[in-house]
Write a protein that holds these residues in place. Structure first.
Motif, short mmCIF file in Angstrom:
data_model
loop_
_atom_site.label_atom_id
_atom_site.label_comp_id
_atom_site.label_asym_id
_atom_site.label_seq_id
_atom_site.Cartn_x
_atom_site.Cartn_y
_atom_site.Cartn_z
N GLU A 148 0.83 -1.20 0.00
CA GLU A 148 0.00 0.00 0.00
C GLU A 148 0.87 1.26 0.00
O GLU A 148 0.51 2.27 -0.61
N ARG A 149 2.02 1.19 0.66
CA ARG A 149 2.91 2.35 0.69
C ARG A 149 3.44 2.68 -0.71
O ARG A 149 3.59 3.85 -1.06
N ASP A 150 3.69 1.65 -1.50
CA ASP A 150 4.15 1.88 -2.88
C ASP A 150 3.09 2.63 -3.67
O ASP A 150 3.40 3.55 -4.45
N ASP A 152 0.71 4.56 -2.41
CA ASP A 152 0.62 5.92 -1.87
C ASP A 152 1.70 6.82 -2.44
O ASP A 152 1.45 7.99 -2.78
N GLU A 153 2.91 6.30 -2.56
CA GLU A 153 4.02 7.11 -3.08
C GLU A 153 3.80 7.47 -4.53
O GLU A 153 4.08 8.60 -4.95
N LEU A 154 3.29 6.52 -5.33
CA LEU A 154 3.03 6.83 -6.73
C LEU A 154 1.89 7.84 -6.87
O LEU A 154 1.96 8.76 -7.69
N ALA A 156 1.21 10.18 -4.92
CA ALA A 156 1.67 11.51 -4.51
C ALA A 156 2.65 12.14 -5.49
O ALA A 156 3.00 13.31 -5.35
N SER A 157 3.09 11.39 -6.49
CA SER A 157 4.10 11.90 -7.40
C SER A 157 3.49 12.82 -8.45
O SER A 157 2.37 12.59 -8.92
N ARG A 386 -6.37 4.45 -7.26
CA ARG A 386 -5.51 3.46 -6.61
C ARG A 386 -5.33 2.24 -7.51
O ARG A 386 -4.23 1.69 -7.60
#
Length: 434
Positions: A148-150, A152-154, A156-157, A386
């Motif tokens: 899930e963190r991966d 979230d990072e994408l 936010a990019s 997502r």
């Protein structure tokens, strides 16, 4: 992915045992006929100047042999894992390919023969393609993990925001003004713009109005600006139009070139997404070294019969299903869309009615039955973002892990080139690899 590749010649299919060997690959060999036919396919893709360039031809020759070596290694890996494709499955695949090309199977066979190719050899080529696809999925899917963190990072990019942002299809009319116009003349143009906007809101045809009145270059095609992301909408009216409802016309906007009338013809993107979701559960059985494809089909048919006779779907899924992601949940996939599903699974899910049990069907993972428990329309704007991010990450990491695995098995293989295929002197024929 099954891809028809022309150039499997009848002569190659019938050459028999007189073939020379161009490479030894573990317990297999690459024959000169295989190499010659694959090289012919590649050469057709080159233009005349490339075919006359010795360096390019030498590179292509080496790449062709390396491709055949890689395929041989993967086919041997599939054999070790018990991955096979029987004739019935192969015929269904070829029939499906023919259908995609608007042909019956008989027409497809005739077309292959008309091209001077061997249908028998083509079937084996397609069989190999399916086997390679299955072994890649079997090995590489286990190496791919998305946290899930991966996601979230994408999300936010800045790159992702641009990629996922909505697109707008706008209609544009320009009523021009010039520096020589008097204030009264400019006011008359303003009044005309207001009048046209009112007419358009009342139902006037935008394309006809633009063709008649617009001074913009797009007047000839009815003022249609095409699909554009917000970053490509002219800044002079971007803020005034991106929040318009579909079909709405904005108030005329003035700048140095004149008065702009803009209509929101359509919009698409994550914020617009409403999709049909299906509540579905399934049972999967996969062929293996100890269970053939036909035996697997018979086993899934037997399980279906037990469900029809009254046994509990979830209990049978927990006992028999070979999908590790859903087995403990009784085969439950939850509310899902067709995204990321195997095409065969998509088709059967869409064809099955609510509270109905499907017939057994085959996907790239094996044999399934599924039960549709419900359908609904769902606004998935945020979920869509997502899912889109997860799919992009999945594709990227599958490709990376696939490259890693192919490098691993290539390094571990014994490969001996038995002939100079580069067309240049000094090409090594010594064994290399592990």
């Amino acid at each position: 992915m099954i891809v028809f590749v022309a150039g499997v010649s009848v002569a190659a299919a019938e050459r028999g045992t007189l073939d020379s060997i161009v490479a030894i690959v573990n317990d297999d060999v690459v024959l000169k006929s295989e190499y010659d036919d694959r090289l012919a396919e590649w050469m057709v893709r080159l233009n005349e100047s490339e075919r006359n360039d010795p360096q390019i031809v030498s590179t292509v020759r080496s790449q062709v042999l390396e491709q055949l070596i890689a395929e041989s290694i993967q086919l041997q890996e599939a054999e070790l894992r018990g991955i096979e494709v029987d004739d019935e499955t192969l015929t269904r695949a070829v029939t499906g390919f023919a259908r995609e090309n608007n042909m019956t199977l008989e027409e497809f066979i005739a077309d292959v023969a008309a091209q001077g190719s061997s249908y028998r050899a083509l079937r084996e080529r397609i069989r190999h393609d399916i086997i390679i696809d299955r072994v890649q999925r079997a090995v590489v899917n286990r190496r791919v993990f998305i946290a899930e963190r991966d996601i979230d990072e994408l999300l936010a990019s800045p790159f992702f925001e641009e990629a996922i942002s909505d697109e707008y299809r706008l209609g544009h009319i320009l009523l021009e003004v010039t520096a020589e116009m008097t204030a009264a003349e400019i006011e008359a143009v303003r009044a005309k713009a207001d009048g046209l906007a009112a007419d358009l809101r009342a139902g006037a045809d935008f394309a006809a109005t633009a063709t008649e009145h617009s001074g913009a270059p797009t007047a000839a095609n009815g003022g249609d600006l095409g699909w554009r992301k917000e970053s490509r909408i002219p800044s002079r009216f971007a803020e005034d139009v991106v929040d318009l409802e579909i079909g709405a016309v904005a108030d005329p906007v003035q700048d140095s070139s004149g008065f702009h009338i803009v209509k929101m013809i359509d919009r698409r993107g994550a914020s617009q997404q409403r999709v049909e979701q299906t509540l579905v559960r399934h049972i999967l059985l996969s062929p293996s070294a100890i269970r053939s494809d036909e035996q697997t089909r018979a086993a899934i048919e037997a399980i279906r019969g037990r469900i029809v006779a009254g046994e509990d779907f979830a209990e049978l899924a927990q006992e028999y299903s070979e999908d590790p992601g859903t087995r403990l949940a009784g085969g439950d996939l939850g509310w899902t869309t067709t995204e990321n599903l195997d095409p065969a699974f998509q088709r059967m899910m869409n064809l099955t009615g609510v509270d109905e049990l499907s017939e057994p069907f085959e996907s790239s993972f094996g044999w399934h039955i599924l039960e549709v428990q419900g359908r609904r329309q769902q606004d998935i704007s945020e979920e869509s973002r997502r899912n889109y991010a997860a799919q992009r990450l999945l594709e990227k990491r599958f490709s990376e892990r696939l490259d890693e695995w192919l490098t691993e098995i290539r390094d571990e293989a014994f490969v001996e080139r038995r002939a100079n295929v580069s067309g240049q002197q000094g090409d090594s024929a010594a064994p290399f690899g592990g």
